[in-house]
Design an enzyme around this catalytic site. Sequence first.
Site, PDB file in Angstrom:
ATOM      1  N   TYR A   1      -3.883   1.917  15.956  1.00 45.81           N
ATOM      2  CA  TYR A   1      -2.644   1.950  16.731  1.00 45.81           C
ATOM      3  C   TYR A   1      -2.886   1.775  18.224  1.00 45.81           C
ATOM      4  O   TYR A   1      -2.117   1.113  18.908  1.00 45.81           O
ATOM      5  CB  TYR A   1      -1.889   3.268  16.477  1.00 45.81           C
ATOM      6  CG  TYR A   1      -1.338   3.334  15.079  1.00 45.81           C
ATOM      7  CD1 TYR A   1      -0.116   2.755  14.781  1.00 45.81           C
ATOM      8  CD2 TYR A   1      -2.071   3.913  14.044  1.00 45.81           C
ATOM      9  CE1 TYR A   1       0.387   2.774  13.492  1.00 45.81           C
ATOM     10  CE2 TYR A   1      -1.574   3.933  12.742  1.00 45.81           C
ATOM     11  CZ  TYR A   1      -0.348   3.356  12.473  1.00 45.81           C
ATOM     12  OH  TYR A   1       0.144   3.354  11.193  1.00 45.81           O
TER      13      TYR A   1
ATOM     14  N   ARG B   1       0.863  -1.193   0.000  1.00 44.70           N
ATOM     15  CA  ARG B   1       0.000   0.000   0.000  1.00 44.70           C
ATOM     16  C   ARG B   1       0.892   1.233   0.000  1.00 44.70           C
ATOM     17  O   ARG B   1       1.714   1.399   0.898  1.00 44.70           O
ATOM     18  CB  ARG B   1      -0.899   0.003   1.246  1.00 44.70           C
ATOM     19  CG  ARG B   1      -1.685   1.288   1.402  1.00 44.70           C
ATOM     20  CD  ARG B   1      -2.612   1.292   2.617  1.00 44.70           C
ATOM     21  NE  ARG B   1      -3.264   2.585   2.713  1.00 44.70           N
ATOM     22  CZ  ARG B   1      -3.197   3.410   3.765  1.00 44.70           C
ATOM     23  NH1 ARG B   1      -2.519   3.073   4.846  1.00 44.70           N
ATOM     24  NH2 ARG B   1      -3.803   4.576   3.734  1.00 44.70           N
TER      25      ARG B   1
ATOM     26  N   GLU C   1      -7.324   8.573   6.438  1.00 48.64           N
ATOM     27  CA  GLU C   1      -7.591   9.214   7.723  1.00 48.64           C
ATOM     28  C   GLU C   1      -8.076  10.651   7.623  1.00 48.64           C
ATOM     29  O   GLU C   1      -7.368  11.585   8.049  1.00 48.64           O
ATOM     30  CB  GLU C   1      -6.321   9.143   8.584  1.00 48.64           C
ATOM     31  CG  GLU C   1      -5.775   7.750   8.780  1.00 48.64           C
ATOM     32  CD  GLU C   1      -4.600   7.717   9.774  1.00 48.64           C
ATOM     33  OE1 GLU C   1      -4.090   8.775  10.145  1.00 48.64           O
ATOM     34  OE2 GLU C   1      -4.221   6.598  10.191  1.00 48.64           O
TER      35      GLU C   1
ATOM     36  N   GLU D   1      -3.276  -0.131   8.211  1.00 48.02           N
ATOM     37  CA  GLU D   1      -2.099   0.270   8.990  1.00 48.02           C
ATOM     38  C   GLU D   1      -2.222  -0.275  10.401  1.00 48.02           C
ATOM     39  O   GLU D   1      -3.289  -0.198  11.019  1.00 48.02           O
ATOM     40  CB  GLU D   1      -1.958   1.805   9.119  1.00 48.02           C
ATOM     41  CG  GLU D   1      -1.555   2.511   7.867  1.00 48.02           C
ATOM     42  CD  GLU D   1      -1.421   4.019   8.060  1.00 48.02           C
ATOM     43  OE1 GLU D   1      -1.129   4.464   9.190  1.00 48.02           O
ATOM     44  OE2 GLU D   1      -1.623   4.729   7.070  1.00 48.02           O
TER      45      GLU D   1
ATOM     46  N   HIS E   1      -2.827  10.937   0.791  1.00 45.34           N
ATOM     47  CA  HIS E   1      -2.235  10.730   2.115  1.00 45.34           C
ATOM     48  C   HIS E   1      -1.590  12.052   2.524  1.00 45.34           C
ATOM     49  O   HIS E   1      -0.377  12.126   2.741  1.00 45.34           O
ATOM     50  CB  HIS E   1      -1.248   9.560   2.081  1.00 45.34           C
ATOM     51  CG  HIS E   1      -1.009   8.917   3.417  1.00 45.34           C
ATOM     52  ND1 HIS E   1      -1.152   7.561   3.643  1.00 45.34           N
ATOM     53  CD2 HIS E   1      -0.622   9.429   4.597  1.00 45.34           C
ATOM     54  CE1 HIS E   1      -0.851   7.278   4.908  1.00 45.34           C
ATOM     55  NE2 HIS E   1      -0.529   8.405   5.514  1.00 45.34           N
TER      56      HIS E   1
ATOM     57  N   ASN F   1      -7.164   1.720  10.082  1.00 49.39           N
ATOM     58  CA  ASN F   1      -5.862   2.018  10.695  1.00 49.39           C
ATOM     59  C   ASN F   1      -6.056   2.001  12.197  1.00 49.39           C
ATOM     60  O   ASN F   1      -6.906   2.715  12.731  1.00 49.39           O
ATOM     61  CB  ASN F   1      -5.341   3.394  10.267  1.00 49.39           C
ATOM     62  CG  ASN F   1      -4.890   3.411   8.811  1.00 49.39           C
ATOM     63  OD1 ASN F   1      -4.968   2.398   8.118  1.00 49.39           O
ATOM     64  ND2 ASN F   1      -4.423   4.546   8.358  1.00 49.39           N
TER      65      ASN F   1
HETATM   66  C1  FCB Z   1      -1.037   7.289  10.689  1.00 46.64           C
HETATM   67  C2  FCB Z   1      -0.646   7.788   9.326  1.00 46.64           C
HETATM   68  C3  FCB Z   1       0.675   7.257   8.838  1.00 46.64           C
HETATM   69  C4  FCB Z   1       1.693   7.132   9.940  1.00 46.64           C
HETATM   70  C5  FCB Z   1       1.121   6.458  11.160  1.00 46.64           C
HETATM   71  C6  FCB Z   1       2.089   6.307  12.290  1.00 46.64           C
HETATM   72  O1  FCB Z   1      -1.911   8.197  11.288  1.00 46.64           O
HETATM   73  O2  FCB Z   1      -1.623   7.423   8.380  1.00 46.64           O
HETATM   74  O3  FCB Z   1       1.089   8.075   7.776  1.00 46.64           O
HETATM   75  O4  FCB Z   1       2.252   8.365  10.209  1.00 46.64           O
HETATM   76  O5  FCB Z   1       0.000   7.147  11.610  1.00 46.64           O
END
Ligand code: FCB
Length: 447
Positions: free
Chosen positions: A295, A77, A166, A352, A121, A293
């Site tokens: 985290y 990607r 995002e 992500e 992006h 995405n």
């Molecule tokens: C996300 C972004 C990506 C990267 C990660 C850590 O928010 O999409 O570009 O910076 O965080």
Amino acid sequence: MTTRPFPDGFLWGAATAAFQIEGATREDGRGESIWDRFCATPGRVLNGDTGEPACDHYHRWRDDIALMTALGLQAYRFSIAWPRIIPQGRGAVNPAGLDFYDRLVDGLLEAGIRPFITLYHWDLPQALDDAGGWLARDTAYAFADYADVVVRRLGDRVKHWITLNEPWCSAVLGYWTGEHAPGIREGPVLTAAHHLLLGHGLAIAAIRAASPDVQAGITLNFSPADPASDSDADRAAAWRHDGFFNRWYLDPLYRSAYPADMLELYAQMGQSPPLQNDDMRIIAAPLDVLGVNYYSRAVIRDDPQAGALGYAYERPEGEYTHMGWEVHPDSLRRLLERLHREYAPAALYVTENGAAYPDAIAPDGSVHDPDRVRYLARHLIACHDAIAAGVPLRGYFVWSLMDNFEWAWGYSRRFGIVYVDYPTQRRIPKDSARFMRHVIGSNSVAA
Ligand code: FCB
């Protein structure tokens, strides 16, 4: 230890974004982007870091494809830099920009790696920002025109398209906190968010017209919220956070309406999205894929004095990454199950997931990153659990293929499974790269 097999055909990939890896910001007719301007503004990016030379991927893309092959990646990607294709944002197309991505796509296909392209992006052409950026409705139409140009050129070979990465970040970090380009503080953030969503909907129509047989969707970033306690006040606060972060994007896309509770809250603050005609119908165009995405989660406490929405973040005991983000894999499982239950996207991909740690080259020349290996393993188990619960999760992309320019944090945060030694541009696969190669090769994760 047991081995958890993934379904046949589950797609394994890695992700990057143009501004974070390419460098060559002034080459072959590329126009200026809002991130070039932001980086050049003192005090905006840590250590004054810029998009130069990043990972110099613009020149090293052949080697980078070889690297992907060595890792066994099945998909990649990446994003296209709008200012390489249409340097002024609208109007004249720059053939050299299209040629670059054309060669990259052919190189990937020759290597048997499936390209997943993100159209936006975050690197908006500066000329469009000069005309209002995402606060201008016209930017949504310019985005659809750009999508048309790119998909006409690559749609014969690229079958997976993501419009925006995002939109929450583009809107909130770009127009409310000012942490990201274009760096506006306390601006009309709902206007920016609405035009991003409108641009997404218009781009979906453009993609389908240009290349009817492709899979198209959007990538959202999620912040699943847990209330800090069982109190009604904390639960309501967590629901507001969910509205601000997650539902504000999901509901228009999948229910063709902004969430009523948030509309009401924002109205009390004198803010509302600038709706026109059939915007909501355009935004809710059916999607083939939802990119997730993920985290970390948020733990939310009601606090009438805090922020515009009257809540504050708790920092629970736990493990944290170099970004200060809590490691919480079970929130990924719950998120995937919730998305499936409440919004029923046709297919989901984790587009992500990953973690920053302060990696260093060991005396023996290798890079040991046991924390990242553990982070990835635990999140893959969460994915596996979600699939077992019936979620149509079709693939997983680790963020990131290699260390890169981490926006306002510059080069100080390393998310790669491959280490980049910036002075020499040498790529060193970390232990996590070997871990992923094993996962991909066996299509399974050990638990
Ligand atoms: C996300 C972004 C990506 C990267 C990660 C850590 O928010 O999409 O570009 O910076 O965080």
